[in-house]
Motif scaffolding. Structure first.
Motif, mmCIF file in Angstrom:
data_model
loop_
_atom_site.group_PDB
_atom_site.id
_atom_site.type_symbol
_atom_site.label_atom_id
_atom_site.label_comp_id
_atom_site.label_asym_id
_atom_site.label_seq_id
_atom_site.Cartn_x
_atom_site.Cartn_y
_atom_site.Cartn_z
ATOM 1 N N UNK A 1 14.073 10.380 10.737
ATOM 2 C CA UNK A 1 13.507 10.361 12.128
ATOM 3 C C UNK A 1 12.465 11.288 12.382
ATOM 4 N N UNK A 2 11.298 10.999 13.116
ATOM 5 C CA UNK A 2 10.129 11.981 13.404
ATOM 6 C C UNK A 2 10.282 11.855 14.802
ATOM 7 N N UNK A 3 10.823 12.592 15.551
ATOM 8 C CA UNK A 3 10.867 12.608 16.995
ATOM 9 C C UNK A 3 9.418 13.103 17.836
ATOM 10 N N UNK A 4 8.713 12.114 18.553
ATOM 11 C CA UNK A 4 7.554 12.648 19.233
ATOM 12 C C UNK A 4 7.702 13.470 20.472
ATOM 13 N N UNK A 5 9.046 13.957 20.678
ATOM 14 C CA UNK A 5 9.183 14.782 21.723
ATOM 15 C C UNK A 5 8.801 16.274 21.627
ATOM 16 N N UNK A 6 8.487 17.026 22.510
ATOM 17 C CA UNK A 6 7.639 18.485 22.335
ATOM 18 C C UNK A 6 8.631 19.500 22.352
ATOM 19 N N UNK A 7 9.896 19.166 23.128
ATOM 20 C CA UNK A 7 11.022 20.308 23.262
ATOM 21 C C UNK A 7 12.094 20.126 22.227
ATOM 22 N N UNK A 8 12.335 21.391 21.254
ATOM 23 C CA UNK A 8 13.143 21.579 20.088
ATOM 24 C C UNK A 8 14.381 21.511 20.965
ATOM 25 N N UNK B 1 6.278 18.198 14.603
ATOM 26 C CA UNK B 1 5.948 17.812 13.160
ATOM 27 C C UNK B 1 5.146 16.556 12.857
ATOM 28 N N UNK B 2 5.627 15.687 13.650
ATOM 29 C CA UNK B 2 4.904 14.288 13.594
ATOM 30 C C UNK B 2 3.381 14.694 13.906
ATOM 31 N N UNK B 3 3.154 15.401 15.073
ATOM 32 C CA UNK B 3 1.703 15.756 15.576
ATOM 33 C C UNK B 3 1.135 16.561 14.471
ATOM 34 N N UNK B 4 1.498 17.555 13.921
ATOM 35 C CA UNK B 4 1.025 18.647 13.113
ATOM 36 C C UNK B 4 0.530 18.037 11.872
ATOM 37 N N UNK C 1 0.829 -1.357 -0.162
ATOM 38 C CA UNK C 1 0.186 0.033 0.133
ATOM 39 C C UNK C 1 0.902 1.187 0.032
ATOM 40 N N UNK C 2 0.249 2.340 -0.603
ATOM 41 C CA UNK C 2 1.030 3.680 -0.411
ATOM 42 C C UNK C 2 1.271 4.217 0.907
ATOM 43 N N UNK C 3 2.409 4.596 1.248
ATOM 44 C CA UNK C 3 2.651 5.440 2.471
ATOM 45 C C UNK C 3 1.797 6.506 2.602
ATOM 46 N N UNK C 4 1.096 6.742 3.396
ATOM 47 C CA UNK C 4 0.268 8.111 3.694
ATOM 48 C C UNK C 4 1.405 9.293 3.637
ATOM 49 N N UNK C 5 0.569 10.421 2.673
ATOM 50 C CA UNK C 5 1.371 11.444 2.155
ATOM 51 C C UNK C 5 1.852 12.265 3.575
ATOM 52 N N UNK C 6 2.641 12.959 3.658
ATOM 53 C CA UNK C 6 3.334 13.961 4.378
ATOM 54 C C UNK C 6 3.966 15.358 4.072
ATOM 55 N N UNK C 7 4.014 16.340 4.661
ATOM 56 C CA UNK C 7 4.894 17.290 4.668
ATOM 57 C C UNK C 7 5.517 17.762 6.024
ATOM 58 N N UNK C 8 6.872 17.832 5.914
ATOM 59 C CA UNK C 8 7.588 18.076 7.205
ATOM 60 C C UNK C 8 8.637 19.154 6.949
ATOM 61 N N UNK C 9 8.850 19.941 8.368
ATOM 62 C CA UNK C 9 10.199 20.841 8.238
ATOM 63 C C UNK C 9 11.101 19.946 9.024
#
Length: 462
Positions: free
Chosen positions: A386-393, A414-417, A327-335
């Motif tokens: 890597x998409x960290x789930x941590x809140x702190x930059x 970014x992973x949450x947005x 299956x196609x990986x769900x699309x995303x846009x990330x910074x």
């Protein structure tokens, strides 16, 4: 190199929780329950540092062994005694099964500390400890608890080696990792020979095969089979690890046949359920979606009154219907950390290993060195993200700068947005998804050993 801590069952965790309640009500300890038919003699001495109590009177220290048992109405006291003036105490623990239980110590109606102790029928345990520093000085000596002591010593030393390697202070090459793991696997396995039949020996044999996953599948399979035939505990855990090894060695059908053969053995109902879940996972892994869905729906219906099992079924149903191989990986846009903005299409053309991880996790920190090895070896053919789930930059930037990470990392939140926790159905961290050059999913790995991912990559690239 992934580090798993010693297995702790849910009742032990709940027992530790109830031990914390004793901070507010130590009197709960005074009622000893009916417990069970097994007996073990408990004796020992607990003293107090003379700089804190120069009287030498150590009487009135309470020692309790407790168990969380929903059938008995919650907290069940298996043993309770008070020390005499010299700090000595003795008595008999009554319990229903050999297991690891919580032991708590109180003085002057105040909880001092807690630890754990193994109780086995007829096993006489001698305890020694000093206050303060109970946790450090506590030692329980018996056949079962001596095995625990040796197991934890091996585990502690192994974790130190892993931490040393993960910190980057030790130069370890990809070629030396299998040798290192083989050595530690043998050390864990030796606990069985030193303490045959002990509870900790069974845990140690499981640990022995856990750390070899993906590195020496023939030995994993041999030891898993030996453990299943000779030992009583962790049958499902051993069978699940062995089925993974069989998949890599021989494919889907032998793995399913092996799980079926283990399910014919006498085992706990919980183990049988876990093996049924494993069969569904294997079918889904090989894109056998129709039989997997049929088993999954039947499983969900039969266990509709069990919230945990229903949640697992719903989780897996979503994966099969939305994130199955091909299956196609769900699309995303990330910074990204370097301020670049990327989409999933930017990674087409080569394999992508996408990981979603909590950087504060001890497991992830232990695995990061292996991810670096993997990246160094395969970066010409495989991209990493890597998409960290941590809140702190600050946490994210410091983590990767300290470890000199050479692959793209997304900025905080970014992973949450991008709503990827929901869209990628992330429950376990780290989760990694291997994506083909055309943007389709190869496989989703929830909490899987890096060595298994490495094996899959080698098969795809060779």
């Amino acid at each position: 190199m992934h580090v798993t801590t010693i297995s702790i069952n849910s009742r032990l965790i709940q027992g530790l929780f109830f031990a914390a309640l004793l901070l507010f009500s130590p009197a709960l300890l005074l009622a000893q329950g009916s417990a069970g038919s097994m007996r073990a003699n408990i004796s020992g001495t607990i003293t107090v540092d003379r700089t804190l109590d120069p009287t030498g009177d150590y009487s009135g220290i309470g020692i309790a062994i407790i168990n969380f048992d929903p059938a008995a109405g919650g907290l069940d006291t298996l043993f309770y005694a008070l020390t005499d003036r010299s700090g000595a105490f003795s008595g008999t623990a009554r319990f229903s099964e050999r297991d690891e239980y919580v032991i708590s110590v109180t003085r002057n109606e105040r909880l001092i500390s807690t630890s754990t102790i193994v109780l086995a029928n007829g096993d006489h345990t001698t305890i020694s400890a000093e206050i303060p520093g109970f946790t450090e000085s506590f030692r329980a000596r018996s056949r079962e608890n001596n095995a625990v002591h040796d197991y934890r010593r091996v585990e502690r030393n192994f974790n130190r080696v892993v931490d040393f390697i993960s910190s980057g202070l030790a130069e370890v090459t990809q070629d030396t990792i299998p040798v290192l793991l083989q050595t530690w696997s043998d050390l864990f396995w030796s606990v069985k020979d030193l303490h045959p039949g002990a509870l900790a020996a069974e845990t140690a044999t499981l640990r022995s095969i856990e750390i070899l996953q993906g590195w020496d599948d023939e030995l994993v399979l041999s030891r898993a089979r030996q453990g299943i035939s000779e030992l009583n505990l962790f049958k499902s855990d051993r069978a699940i690890i062995a089925s993974d090894a069989l998949i890599r060695l021989q494919g889907m059908e032998p793995a399913l046949a092996f799980v079926d053969s283990v399910m014919t053995l006498q085992m706990r109902e919980e183990d049988r359920i876990l093996l049924e879940m494993r069969k569904i996972e294997i079918l889904a892994q090989f894109n056998e979606n129709e039989p997997a869905l049929e088993m999954l729906r039947d499983f969900r219906e039969r266990f509709s009154d069990d919230t945990t099992l229903v949640q697992w079924a719903d989780f897996y149903l979503y994966d099969i219907q939305n994130l199955a191989p091909g299956m196609e990986l769900p699309s995303f846009e990330l910074l990204l950390q370097d301020e670049r903005r990327v989409t999933n299409a930017d990674f087409h053309g080569r394999y992508l290993l996408l990981e979603i991880a909590n950087l504060a996790s001890q497991r992830y920190q232990g695995e990061h060195a292996l991810m670096r090895f993997l990246h160094d070896e395969m970066r010409q053919q495989v991209q990493f993200l890597t998409l960290p789930t941590n809140e702190s930059p600050i946490t994210i930037q410091a983590f990767y700068e300290e470890r000199q990470t050479a692959w793209p990392v997304a900025k905080a939140r970014q992973v949450h947005e991008a709503d990827l926790m929901r869209r990628l159905n992330i429950i376990v961290q780290p989760t990694r998804i291997l994506v083909a050059p055309d943007g389709t999913i190869v496989r989703k790995y929830s909490g899987t050993e890096i060595s298994i991912i490495e094996n899959d990559l080698r098969q795809l690239l060779n």
